[in-house]
Design a protein around this motif. Sequence first.
Motif, PDB file in Angstrom:
ATOM      1  N   LYS A  75      25.921 -55.014  81.550  1.00 47.60           N
ATOM      2  CA  LYS A  75      25.451 -55.290  79.945  1.00 47.60           C
ATOM      3  C   LYS A  75      24.303 -56.191  80.293  1.00 47.60           C
ATOM      4  CE  LYS A  75      26.868 -56.877  75.558  1.00 47.60           C
ATOM      5  NZ  LYS A  75      28.221 -57.575  74.918  1.00 47.60           N
ATOM      6  N   GLN A  76      24.383 -57.261  80.729  1.00 51.09           N
ATOM      7  CA  GLN A  76      22.962 -58.157  81.032  1.00 51.09           C
ATOM      8  C   GLN A  76      21.742 -57.729  81.520  1.00 51.09           C
ATOM      9  OE1 GLN A  76      23.641 -61.390  79.395  1.00 51.09           O
ATOM     10  NE2 GLN A  76      21.422 -61.079  79.674  1.00 51.09           N
ATOM     11  N   ARG A  77      22.271 -56.910  82.508  1.00 49.98           N
ATOM     12  CA  ARG A  77      21.228 -56.357  83.037  1.00 49.98           C
ATOM     13  C   ARG A  77      20.090 -55.594  82.376  1.00 49.98           C
ATOM     14  NH1 ARG A  77      24.555 -55.137  87.622  1.00 49.98           N
ATOM     15  NH2 ARG A  77      24.408 -52.762  87.111  1.00 49.98           N
ATOM     16  N   CYS A  78      20.876 -54.842  81.376  1.00 45.79           N
ATOM     17  CA  CYS A  78      20.267 -53.871  80.377  1.00 45.79           C
ATOM     18  C   CYS A  78      19.557 -54.619  79.368  1.00 45.79           C
ATOM     19  CB  CYS A  78      21.426 -52.880  79.848  1.00 45.79           C
ATOM     20  SG  CYS A  78      22.047 -51.705  80.849  1.00 45.79           S
ATOM     21  N   LEU A  79      20.102 -55.597  78.934  1.00 45.67           N
ATOM     22  CA  LEU A  79      19.537 -56.483  77.914  1.00 45.67           C
ATOM     23  C   LEU A  79      18.445 -57.112  78.360  1.00 45.67           C
ATOM     24  CD1 LEU A  79      22.814 -57.946  76.129  1.00 45.67           C
ATOM     25  CD2 LEU A  79      21.079 -56.351  75.042  1.00 45.67           C
ATOM     26  N   ASP A  80      18.360 -57.550  79.856  1.00 44.95           N
ATOM     27  CA  ASP A  80      17.319 -58.369  80.158  1.00 44.95           C
ATOM     28  C   ASP A  80      15.946 -57.655  80.156  1.00 44.95           C
ATOM     29  OD1 ASP A  80      18.840 -60.767  80.638  1.00 44.95           O
ATOM     30  OD2 ASP A  80      18.971 -60.251  82.758  1.00 44.95           O
ATOM     31  N   ARG A  81      15.993 -56.295  80.354  1.00 49.66           N
ATOM     32  CA  ARG A  81      15.057 -55.406  80.320  1.00 49.66           C
ATOM     33  C   ARG A  81      14.344 -55.153  78.944  1.00 49.66           C
ATOM     34  NH1 ARG A  81      18.663 -52.246  84.141  1.00 49.66           N
ATOM     35  NH2 ARG A  81      17.716 -52.772  86.420  1.00 49.66           N
ATOM     36  N   ILE A  82      15.176 -55.657  77.893  1.00 51.86           N
ATOM     37  CA  ILE A  82      14.722 -55.145  76.559  1.00 51.86           C
ATOM     38  C   ILE A  82      13.949 -56.571  76.135  1.00 51.86           C
ATOM     39  CG2 ILE A  82      15.303 -54.826  74.208  1.00 51.86           C
ATOM     40  CD1 ILE A  82      17.710 -53.426  75.317  1.00 51.86           C
ATOM     41  N   PRO A  83      12.780 -56.380  75.552  1.00 49.44           N
ATOM     42  CA  PRO A  83      11.782 -57.571  75.248  1.00 49.44           C
ATOM     43  C   PRO A  83      12.503 -58.264  73.809  1.00 49.44           C
ATOM     44  CG  PRO A  83      10.587 -55.651  74.634  1.00 49.44           C
ATOM     45  CD  PRO A  83      12.027 -55.218  75.534  1.00 49.44           C
ATOM     46  N   THR A  84      12.454 -59.637  73.934  1.00 48.46           N
ATOM     47  CA  THR A  84      13.227 -60.518  73.032  1.00 48.46           C
ATOM     48  C   THR A  84      12.053 -61.127  72.113  1.00 48.46           C
ATOM     49  OG1 THR A  84      14.680 -61.193  74.889  1.00 48.46           O
ATOM     50  CG2 THR A  84      14.356 -62.289  72.829  1.00 48.46           C
TER      51      THR A  84
END
Length: 506
Positions: A35-44
């Motif tokens: 989950k964290q790896r996926c979220l890290d790839r989405i810009p914030t």
Amino acid sequence: MALPLDIAQAPSLSTYGIAIIIAILLYIAKISSFKQRCLDRIPTVGGPSEPIVSYIGAFRFVRGARDLVHQGYSRYRGGVFKIARPDRWLVVVTGPKLMEEFRMAPDDVLSFVEATNDTLAIAYTLGPNIRENEYHIPIIRTQLTRHLGHAFDDMHDEVAAAFSDEVRPGGNEWIEIPGLEAMSRIITRATNRAFVGLPLCRNRGYIDLCIGFTIDVALGAFIINMFPTFLRPLVGRVLTRVPGTIGRGVEYLGPIIEDRLQKMQENGKDWAEKPKDLITWLIEDAQGEERTVRNWALRILTVNFAAIHTTSSSFTHALFHLAANPQYIQPLREEVEDIVGREGWSRASLQKMRRIDSFLKESMRYSAQGCLSMSRKALKPFTFSDGTVIPPGVYVNAAQAATHHDEEYYPDPDVFDGLRFAKGEGESSKQHLTSTGNDYVPFGHGRHACPGRFFAANTMKTMLAHLVVAYDVKLENEGVRPPDRWFGPVSSPNAKAKVLFRKRQV
């Protein structure tokens, strides 16, 4: 006789327990890591994405979600971005290509139902019966919509009566009316004329109960969702007022339901005078444990919750736009009088009022009830065509307000044009208030578009048509529309704002 395994040599219960705990922790770590790896790839957008400091963005979201979503929409248009909320990460989808993939995602992958259940804390506010059995939704989608023409005369009668009770100017004098409060009462009466009929739809106590129930559910959900998941069952029992409200609902609705049941038993399923209303349809479709007075009362209050809040807010937005832009009153009035003069009041004549329809659609475009729409909860990993992966447990939304103010879709999008959707002779169904699309999402879009939007549109169009032929309106500060109130991603019309009414001057 020797045992197959010497007990002394067998692993102890505690050893098994430790092994199971370790396995669970490793699984959680694996899932969390994915989950964290996926979220890290989405810009914030809004702040840093690292643990702890991400709460900076969450604070900004509470104070200015609309600006953050607009910022992300402008920067990552055609892609996705994420924003921190106090309790979770929120992914926002933009652009027609990804929006289409988003809306077409299977329900067992991106779930509208689970997102709604979580947002409204339905298990604790409305209860497990509503969460697990949504038999009222097909009723709204089919019976209620099919009977709009049959019920129009009653709807129009109730709208006229409700306006007369709530808005009572004398002579040529202007009177001040709290806009949101008055429109909520009128809409609740008109809605319940179709739900429960006369005389209950005019009972002041019942109307107050329905409006109060709407507030109780929304406030209860907000409070419950502030707590960790493991505390929510306790908070739901202690801090919400919904159970008491349901009890009061039984006091009003119980005698009517009991009478209806008795008449059905005496006269059979299809007796001549059987009312075509929500009570009848719920009784006919309920199965098993749903067939109790309390459950029917809860179901009626639940449908009221779905109808009253959104419709009241949407119509009050339109009222404020009309009062701030009185130049629209005459063209709307001329259209209504021309069509009614030739065809009378009916749903068929209402459907021909393109200006009325356009004004309401433009109001909903311009003043959406929030900056987000089409909430979904990921139950399984979902991959967009650009390679973005949404992991399980993450909430995904469309950027509602930013899309509605995108000049690629709407010329001069920051200008309110009440006749925007009524121009030109080649009208398409896309121009209609109830039509949805990737560029117009106040009702959602796709198979989970609001099932009650036809009923809501019918109510609002009837109200606006009646209003413009019966009254003149303006604002306290003429020409200056009251600012909307925002909390996080949700917008509502200014509850303190007053509108001035007077009888139409001929």
